[in-house]
Design a protein around this motif. Structure first.
Motif: not given
Ligand code: ADP
Length: 312
Positions: A61-73, A89-92
């Motif tokens: 995943v990336g290190t952005d907020t959306l990636s963090s939300q995915m990890r939380a899921a 440098d990436r995102t989901v």
């Protein structure tokens, strides 16, 4: 040297891509954020069926907020994320569901997704597999990788299998993810050659391998060295083969099918759950049909299911 194949046990690793999903709500123009993807969906159902097991997901995943939300899921679903790699440098990947008079269509943004790099580090893959008894991947996992990364993943799977791990594979043929159809069919059979268990869907296999019937699909995977082959076929009977056991299982008929998304993914979860050998294979397949039957009567990929209702 002979290797003793271990029981699938209680440490399960699923490898692949989970994407952000934007699904329309009742309010026109509004979308709800969720997370789904074939190998993730299977992990999600497995975590429900086996709360006692360690179900891990391996992806990037990336290190952005959306990636963090995915990890939380992942965490909320009871899925371990120790083997999720974070790439700065990436995102989901993302997909959006459109509804046109009840018909769903999908738009994808996944070409640049972090998950395409999940197999870039061979040592990390080996560590993830060493910590598992059962390793699960799909044709989509193979499709999103570069040819070099695909070979890295296949080599790690080969090594895991030689070390006695159980390797399970859903070919999940997705021609849109491949530029050449020969590349797709070659890679799928390479995936089969590192697997103990194959869980193909007949409609796709017939189309891309010209199998005349589900038994031809079984034969092709057996010839590639797969010990257990279970062929799904929508509402048609499931065909299976393992050692000296083979046969068909009728799918319980349903009067109200709402959405077949993740039918095969949930079916696979119940099969993997049954690999500990406590139930006969036929009963495990029946449970898989019952679970998938619950899933197709709900909306979306992740349907709240009742594990108790899986027992006849
Ligand atoms: P995939 O999603 O991989 O294409 P299938 O469509 O073959 O997989 O479905 C997987 C399983 O889901 C089937 O074996 C069956 O148990 C269940 N299923 C799918 N469609 C139906 C249906 N129309 N009625 C009842 N069960 C279904």
């Amino acid at each position: 040297m002979t290797t003793t194949r271990s029981e699938p046990g209680s440490r399960i690793l699923s490898i692949g891509e989970c994407m952000a999903e934007l699904a329309p709500t009742e309010i026109p123009g509004e979308y709800r954020l969720g997370f789904a993807g074939d190998t993730f969906n299977t992990a999600w159902y497995l975590a429900r069926l086996r709360p006692d097991a360690t179900v891990s997901y391996c992806t990037a995943v990336g290190t952005d907020t959306l990636s963090s939300q995915m990890r939380a899921a992942f965490g909320e679903a009871g899925i371990d994320d120790s083997h999720v790699y974070a790439l700065p440098d990436r995102t989901v990947g993302l997909y959006l569901i459109s509804l046109d008079r009840g018909e769903r269509s999908f738009s994808y943004w996944r070409g640049q997704s972090a998950a395409r790099h999940l197999a870039d580090d061979p040592e990390a893959l080996v560590r993830a597999m060493d910590a598992a008894d059962l390793v699960y991947f799909s044709g989509i996992t193979l499709a999103i990788l570069s040819p070099a990364a695909r070979q890295t993943l296949l080599e790690a799977l080969r090594r895991a299998r030689a070390a006695g791990k159980c390797v399970a594979f859903d070919p999940n043929l997705r021609p849109r993810l491949w530029s050449e159809m020969d590349e797709m069919t070659d890679a799928i059979m390479e995936g089969a050659r590192v697997s103990d268990i194959a869980l193909p869907s007949f409609e796709d296999e017939a189309r891309w391998f010209s199998d005349l019937d589900p038994d031809a699909t079984i034969e092709r995977y057996r010839a590639a060295g797969v010990g257990t082959v279970i062929v799904k076929n929508g509402s048609e009977p499931v065909h299976y083969h393992r050692g000296s056991e083979s046969g068909t299982i009728a799918v319980p008929p349903l009067t109200h099918v709402v959405d077949t998304t993740a039918a095969g993914d949930s079916f696979n979860a119940a099969i993997l759950d049954g690999l500990d050998g406590t139930l006969p294979l036929r009963e495990t397949i029946m449970r898989a049909c019952r679970l998938a039957g619950q899933v197709v009567q709900g909306k979306g990929a992740l349907v709240s299911v009742d594990p108790v209702a899986l027992t006849s």
